[in-house]
Design an enzyme around this catalytic site. Structure first.
Site, PDB file in Angstrom:
ATOM      1  N   TRP A   1       0.845  -1.192   0.000  1.00 34.25           N
ATOM      2  CA  TRP A   1       0.000   0.000   0.000  1.00 34.25           C
ATOM      3  C   TRP A   1       0.878   1.240   0.000  1.00 34.25           C
ATOM      4  O   TRP A   1       1.872   1.313   0.722  1.00 34.25           O
ATOM      5  CB  TRP A   1      -0.917   0.013   1.224  1.00 34.25           C
ATOM      6  CG  TRP A   1      -2.010  -0.992   1.126  1.00 34.25           C
ATOM      7  CD1 TRP A   1      -1.982  -2.277   1.604  1.00 34.25           C
ATOM      8  CD2 TRP A   1      -3.276  -0.825   0.487  1.00 34.25           C
ATOM      9  NE1 TRP A   1      -3.151  -2.917   1.318  1.00 34.25           N
ATOM     10  CE2 TRP A   1      -3.977  -2.044   0.626  1.00 34.25           C
ATOM     11  CE3 TRP A   1      -3.886   0.224  -0.175  1.00 34.25           C
ATOM     12  CZ2 TRP A   1      -5.265  -2.227   0.118  1.00 34.25           C
ATOM     13  CZ3 TRP A   1      -5.165   0.044  -0.673  1.00 34.25           C
ATOM     14  CH2 TRP A   1      -5.833  -1.167  -0.524  1.00 34.25           C
TER      15      TRP A   1
ATOM     16  N   ALA B   1       0.782  -3.855   5.539  1.00 34.47           N
ATOM     17  CA  ALA B   1       1.504  -3.814   6.812  1.00 34.47           C
ATOM     18  C   ALA B   1       1.209  -5.023   7.690  1.00 34.47           C
ATOM     19  O   ALA B   1       2.095  -5.528   8.381  1.00 34.47           O
ATOM     20  CB  ALA B   1       1.149  -2.527   7.561  1.00 34.47           C
ATOM     21  N   PHE B   2      -0.011  -5.485   7.670  1.00 37.73           N
ATOM     22  CA  PHE B   2      -0.419  -6.575   8.548  1.00 37.73           C
ATOM     23  C   PHE B   2       0.372  -7.861   8.284  1.00 37.73           C
ATOM     24  O   PHE B   2       0.552  -8.677   9.183  1.00 37.73           O
ATOM     25  CB  PHE B   2      -1.919  -6.827   8.391  1.00 37.73           C
ATOM     26  CG  PHE B   2      -2.541  -7.508   9.562  1.00 37.73           C
ATOM     27  CD1 PHE B   2      -2.728  -6.832  10.768  1.00 37.73           C
ATOM     28  CD2 PHE B   2      -2.934  -8.833   9.478  1.00 37.73           C
ATOM     29  CE1 PHE B   2      -3.300  -7.454  11.855  1.00 37.73           C
ATOM     30  CE2 PHE B   2      -3.495  -9.463  10.568  1.00 37.73           C
ATOM     31  CZ  PHE B   2      -3.681  -8.784  11.761  1.00 37.73           C
ATOM     32  N   GLU B   3       0.870  -8.023   7.074  1.00 35.33           N
ATOM     33  CA  GLU B   3       1.632  -9.221   6.721  1.00 35.33           C
ATOM     34  C   GLU B   3       3.110  -9.136   7.094  1.00 35.33           C
ATOM     35  O   GLU B   3       3.841 -10.124   7.019  1.00 35.33           O
ATOM     36  CB  GLU B   3       1.505  -9.506   5.218  1.00 35.33           C
ATOM     37  CG  GLU B   3       0.112  -9.923   4.782  1.00 35.33           C
ATOM     38  CD  GLU B   3      -0.866  -8.769   4.624  1.00 35.33           C
ATOM     39  OE1 GLU B   3      -2.081  -9.023   4.667  1.00 35.33           O
ATOM     40  OE2 GLU B   3      -0.435  -7.608   4.466  1.00 35.33           O
TER      41      GLU B   3
ATOM     42  N   LEU C   1       3.169   2.371   5.360  1.00 35.91           N
ATOM     43  CA  LEU C   1       2.429   3.583   5.678  1.00 35.91           C
ATOM     44  C   LEU C   1       0.993   3.141   5.951  1.00 35.91           C
ATOM     45  O   LEU C   1       0.297   2.672   5.049  1.00 35.91           O
ATOM     46  CB  LEU C   1       2.478   4.572   4.511  1.00 35.91           C
ATOM     47  CG  LEU C   1       1.721   5.879   4.699  1.00 35.91           C
ATOM     48  CD1 LEU C   1       2.342   6.698   5.821  1.00 35.91           C
ATOM     49  CD2 LEU C   1       1.716   6.682   3.402  1.00 35.91           C
TER      50      LEU C   1
ATOM     51  N   VAL D   1      -2.554   4.295   6.945  1.00 36.40           N
ATOM     52  CA  VAL D   1      -3.338   5.520   7.007  1.00 36.40           C
ATOM     53  C   VAL D   1      -4.796   5.211   7.362  1.00 36.40           C
ATOM     54  O   VAL D   1      -5.270   4.094   7.204  1.00 36.40           O
ATOM     55  CB  VAL D   1      -3.275   6.306   5.684  1.00 36.40           C
ATOM     56  CG1 VAL D   1      -1.845   6.678   5.344  1.00 36.40           C
ATOM     57  CG2 VAL D   1      -3.904   5.538   4.545  1.00 36.40           C
TER      58      VAL D   1
ATOM     59  N   ARG E   1     -10.053   1.035  12.034  1.00 36.31           N
ATOM     60  CA  ARG E   1      -9.231   1.839  12.934  1.00 36.31           C
ATOM     61  C   ARG E   1      -7.773   1.574  12.627  1.00 36.31           C
ATOM     62  O   ARG E   1      -7.203   0.578  13.052  1.00 36.31           O
ATOM     63  CB  ARG E   1      -9.554   1.491  14.388  1.00 36.31           C
ATOM     64  CG  ARG E   1     -10.938   1.894  14.841  1.00 36.31           C
ATOM     65  CD  ARG E   1     -11.058   3.408  15.022  1.00 36.31           C
ATOM     66  NE  ARG E   1     -10.059   3.962  15.905  1.00 36.31           N
ATOM     67  CZ  ARG E   1     -10.198   4.122  17.209  1.00 36.31           C
ATOM     68  NH1 ARG E   1     -11.329   3.788  17.791  1.00 36.31           N
ATOM     69  NH2 ARG E   1      -9.221   4.635  17.925  1.00 36.31           N
TER      70      ARG E   1
ATOM     71  N   SER F   1      11.228  -1.268  12.745  1.00 33.96           N
ATOM     72  CA  SER F   1      10.014  -0.763  12.109  1.00 33.96           C
ATOM     73  C   SER F   1      10.260   0.594  11.469  1.00 33.96           C
ATOM     74  O   SER F   1      10.768   1.512  12.101  1.00 33.96           O
ATOM     75  CB  SER F   1       8.900  -0.630  13.148  1.00 33.96           C
ATOM     76  OG  SER F   1       7.757  -0.031  12.554  1.00 33.96           O
TER      77      SER F   1
END
Length: 151
Positions: free
Chosen positions: A17, A46-48, A70, A72, A78, A103
């Site tokens: 993303w 990001a979750f991966e 990133l 957003v 949320r 990170s």
């Protein structure tokens, strides 16, 4: 007989993303650590990143793993919960494997996809990439000194 020294390698994970912004962190990272010593891995979002970071760290091939995203507020979920889960997961990956996981994940409160915001965050990601590379080198040096034989 001399002991052969291997050149340290680093892993860099990029979330898909906002790739035009997130990729700038890699630019900054490779301004400090030569690109030929960095293996780059793309993930959907990001979750991966924590799972990929854990798997890469567990290989034993890397002095450190950096992960950039990133996250957003898209108005649907949320984003702060996602960001917290990602940072917690990255920290756990490092603690579980003993390999530093850094990170480069930012969670702006006021991001808009305008040329102005894109330019601001792209420049910021270059700096954050440099900082991650400097941290990776520093922590590797410090950890190596802990295991170095006494002279």
């Amino acid at each position: 007989m001399t002991q052969q020294q291997t050149v340290p390698r680093y892993a860099f994970i990029k979330a898909g993303w906002h790739t035009e912004i997130v990729s700038r962190a890699l630019d900054g990272f490779t301004q400090i650590i030569p690109p030929e010593r960095v293996d780059v891995f793309d993930v959907p979002g990001a979750f991966e990143m924590p799972l990929m970071a854990r798997d890469l760290a567990a290989t034993g091939h890397y002095k450190a793993v950096a992960a950039a995203a990133l996250v957003v507020d898209g108005g649907i979920y949320r984003h702060d919960f996602v960001a917290q889960a990602v940072v917690d997961g990255l920290m756990r990956a490092g603690l579980d494997t003993g390999v530093p996981v850094l990170s480069v994940s930012l969670t702006p409160h006021q991001f808009q996809e305008t040329d102005h915001h894109i330019a601001i965050y792209a420049a910021h990601f270059v700096q954050k990439g440099r900082e991650a590379a400097q941290a990776a080198l520093m922590i590797a040096k410090t950890r190596d000194s802990l295991t170095a034989p006494a002279s």
